[in-house]
Design an enzyme around this catalytic site. Structure first.
Site, PDB file in Angstrom:
ATOM      1  N   ARG A   1     -45.855 -26.938   9.240  1.00 54.69           N
ATOM      2  CA  ARG A   1     -45.819 -26.268   7.873  1.00 54.69           C
ATOM      3  C   ARG A   1     -46.302 -24.843   7.915  1.00 54.69           C
ATOM      4  O   ARG A   1     -45.695 -23.905   8.181  1.00 54.69           O
ATOM      5  CB  ARG A   1     -46.456 -27.083   6.921  1.00 54.69           C
ATOM      6  CG  ARG A   1     -46.429 -26.836   5.513  1.00 54.69           C
ATOM      7  CD  ARG A   1     -47.020 -27.909   4.359  1.00 54.69           C
ATOM      8  NE  ARG A   1     -48.464 -27.973   4.637  1.00 54.69           N
ATOM      9  CZ  ARG A   1     -49.336 -27.098   3.881  1.00 54.69           C
ATOM     10  NH1 ARG A   1     -48.699 -26.142   2.970  1.00 54.69           N
ATOM     11  NH2 ARG A   1     -50.517 -26.964   4.107  1.00 54.69           N
TER      12      ARG A   1
ATOM     13  N   ARG B   1     -60.609 -30.694  12.190  1.00 56.44           N
ATOM     14  CA  ARG B   1     -60.250 -29.828  11.290  1.00 56.44           C
ATOM     15  C   ARG B   1     -61.059 -29.855   9.932  1.00 56.44           C
ATOM     16  O   ARG B   1     -61.497 -30.930   9.684  1.00 56.44           O
ATOM     17  CB  ARG B   1     -58.657 -29.616  10.971  1.00 56.44           C
ATOM     18  CG  ARG B   1     -58.142 -28.607  10.118  1.00 56.44           C
ATOM     19  CD  ARG B   1     -56.683 -28.680  10.239  1.00 56.44           C
ATOM     20  NE  ARG B   1     -55.909 -27.630   9.703  1.00 56.44           N
ATOM     21  CZ  ARG B   1     -54.677 -27.413   9.173  1.00 56.44           C
ATOM     22  NH1 ARG B   1     -53.946 -28.607   9.475  1.00 56.44           N
ATOM     23  NH2 ARG B   1     -54.288 -26.387   8.692  1.00 56.44           N
TER      24      ARG B   1
ATOM     25  N   GLY C   1     -54.256 -30.567  14.013  1.00 57.36           N
ATOM     26  CA  GLY C   1     -54.067 -29.877  15.193  1.00 57.36           C
ATOM     27  C   GLY C   1     -53.578 -30.418  16.530  1.00 57.36           C
ATOM     28  O   GLY C   1     -53.528 -29.947  17.465  1.00 57.36           O
ATOM     29  N   THR C   2     -52.913 -31.553  16.283  1.00 60.18           N
ATOM     30  CA  THR C   2     -52.448 -32.238  17.385  1.00 60.18           C
ATOM     31  C   THR C   2     -51.336 -31.612  18.205  1.00 60.18           C
ATOM     32  O   THR C   2     -51.604 -31.377  19.396  1.00 60.18           O
ATOM     33  CB  THR C   2     -51.718 -33.771  16.906  1.00 60.18           C
ATOM     34  OG1 THR C   2     -52.841 -34.247  16.112  1.00 60.18           O
ATOM     35  CG2 THR C   2     -51.380 -34.720  18.101  1.00 60.18           C
TER      36      THR C   2
ATOM     37  N   LYS D   1     -53.163 -34.806  11.446  1.00 55.19           N
ATOM     38  CA  LYS D   1     -53.112 -33.323  10.794  1.00 55.19           C
ATOM     39  C   LYS D   1     -54.054 -32.577  10.958  1.00 55.19           C
ATOM     40  O   LYS D   1     -54.726 -31.749  10.127  1.00 55.19           O
ATOM     41  CB  LYS D   1     -52.614 -33.474   9.605  1.00 55.19           C
ATOM     42  CG  LYS D   1     -51.591 -34.425   8.762  1.00 55.19           C
ATOM     43  CD  LYS D   1     -50.103 -34.306   9.695  1.00 55.19           C
ATOM     44  CE  LYS D   1     -49.794 -32.899   9.289  1.00 55.19           C
ATOM     45  NZ  LYS D   1     -48.570 -32.784  10.126  1.00 55.19           N
TER      46      LYS D   1
ATOM     47  N   HIS E   1     -54.599 -40.851  18.409  1.00 56.38           N
ATOM     48  CA  HIS E   1     -55.069 -40.471  17.032  1.00 56.38           C
ATOM     49  C   HIS E   1     -56.187 -41.804  17.043  1.00 56.38           C
ATOM     50  O   HIS E   1     -57.059 -41.598  15.921  1.00 56.38           O
ATOM     51  CB  HIS E   1     -54.142 -40.831  15.937  1.00 56.38           C
ATOM     52  CG  HIS E   1     -53.287 -39.634  15.647  1.00 56.38           C
ATOM     53  ND1 HIS E   1     -53.836 -38.426  15.880  1.00 56.38           N
ATOM     54  CD2 HIS E   1     -51.930 -39.798  15.365  1.00 56.38           C
ATOM     55  CE1 HIS E   1     -52.560 -37.733  15.674  1.00 56.38           C
ATOM     56  NE2 HIS E   1     -51.583 -38.354  15.146  1.00 56.38           N
TER      57      HIS E   1
ATOM     58  N   SER F   1     -52.850 -30.935   4.215  1.00 53.99           N
ATOM     59  CA  SER F   1     -51.708 -31.012   5.206  1.00 53.99           C
ATOM     60  C   SER F   1     -51.075 -32.513   5.352  1.00 53.99           C
ATOM     61  O   SER F   1     -50.025 -32.522   5.306  1.00 53.99           O
ATOM     62  CB  SER F   1     -52.248 -30.539   6.587  1.00 53.99           C
ATOM     63  OG  SER F   1     -51.212 -30.877   7.545  1.00 53.99           O
TER      64      SER F   1
END
Length: 323
Positions: free
Chosen positions: A289, A156, A71-72, A69, A134, A164
């Site tokens: 989202r 982020r 900016g992948t 969460k 990740h 998020s």
């Protein structure tokens, strides 16, 4: 070298045994175990172990790394578009991003579940490979560094990561988690592949030690001046924009094609499902989202924000990394 079935079975048993000895805690929707300093589900821990043992990097591999969460999808879209723009016109109607999700264009190395989907599937990909993860820097196979593979990391603002992640979990899971509980877990470092601050710090330190090999990006800075950072990213990836491309608006075309609004509203991303884990299909729309900087202010109290800020500042003290 072919791996025998008995070796695979023995390895699976050993991973199962090792996972059973790891510290465990409640996660956002399922129990997490602490593997090499980071929290993840037992299934993912076994997948990471298998990957660490069997993944064979190539010197020209490019690894896109993120904490969940952070900016992948945006980073995947940008990197794919930049690296492949010689064969896929950015402004063309047939660009792969228009019909294929970024997750399918740039596969993760540790998932889908590598106990079900062999690591050797990655060997069928043509070079140079764009791969995502990740995993924190400390968990990447040492051979990635030894071969000099380039790594791009985007982080982020932790409060936005929390919000998020909270929305995402409540969208894809039958288990609803209250924001207060999610905040408590996150603040204790108990998020997926958390602590978030340690995740970012590992890549930050490596980017300082090897700036030619590890690029560190901030979501908020990329959002504020996408053209500048897209040009820098292209340079780092070895596919710099030519003078003619810049004059013809190619940088802006990449920014537009990969924008959150553009990607979110494409039919391929607003419908259908993807099974990144290999055992739990999720709606493609669940990965999109708002993408808004500062959305945390619509959800967290000032007390929560201050507490999390204080924790992050303390954890990053003296590193030079700030949010």
């Amino acid at each position: 070298m072919e791996i025998s079935k008995s070796s695979v079975d023995n390895g699976a048993e050993e991973r199962e045994r090792l996972v059973s000895t790891l510290p465990m805690r409640q996660g956002f929707w399922k129990p997490y175990v602490l593997y090499q300093g980071y929290w993840m589900s037992p299934q993912v821990a076994k997948s990471v172990m298998l990957l660490q043992d069997q993944f064979k990097p190539r010197a020209d591999d490019i690894i896109l790394a993120t904490c969940p969460k952070s900016g992948t999808i945006w980073l995947k879209a940008l990197a794919f578009t930049l690296v492949n723009r010689s064969c896929h016109a950015v402004a063309g109607d047939g660009h792969p991003l228009l019909t294929t999700t970024p997750h399918d264009l740039v596969p993760f190395i540790e998932k889908p579940d590598r106990e079900i989907h062999p690591v050797t599937e990655l060997e069928a990909l043509a070079s140079p490979r764009l791969l995502a993860t990740h995993m924190p820097f400390a968990q990447l196979p040492q051979s990635i560094s030894d071969l000099g593979c380039r790594v791009v990391y985007i982080c982020r603002e932790p409060k936005d990561v929390l919000v998020s992640l909270w929305h995402y979990v409540n969208t894809v899971s039958d288990h609803f988690i209250e924001l207060e509980k999610a905040f408590e877990l996150f603040s204790q470092g108990g998020s997926f592949f958390g602590p978030v601050w340690d995740h970012s710090l590992g890549y930050w330190k490596q980017s300082i030690a090897e700036p030619h090999r590890v690029m560190f990006l901030k979501y908020e800075e990329l959002m504020a001046d996408p053209a500048k950072h897209v040009k820098n990213l292209a340079e780092f990836l070895g596919v710099p924009f030519t003078v003619d491309e810049v004059e013809l608006g190619a940088v802006e075309q990449v920014v537009d094609l990969c924008s959150f609004h553009k990607l979110k509203n494409l039919p391929v991303n607003s419908s259908g499902k993807s099974d990144l884990a290999g055992w739990m299909p999720m709606d493609n729309s669940s990965y999109f989202r708002t993408g808004t900087v500062g959305d945390w202010a619509n959800h967290l109290t000032q007390e929560m924000a201050h507490k999390l800020d204080s924790i992050v500042q303390d954890k990053l003290k003296g590193s030079g990394l700030t949010f």
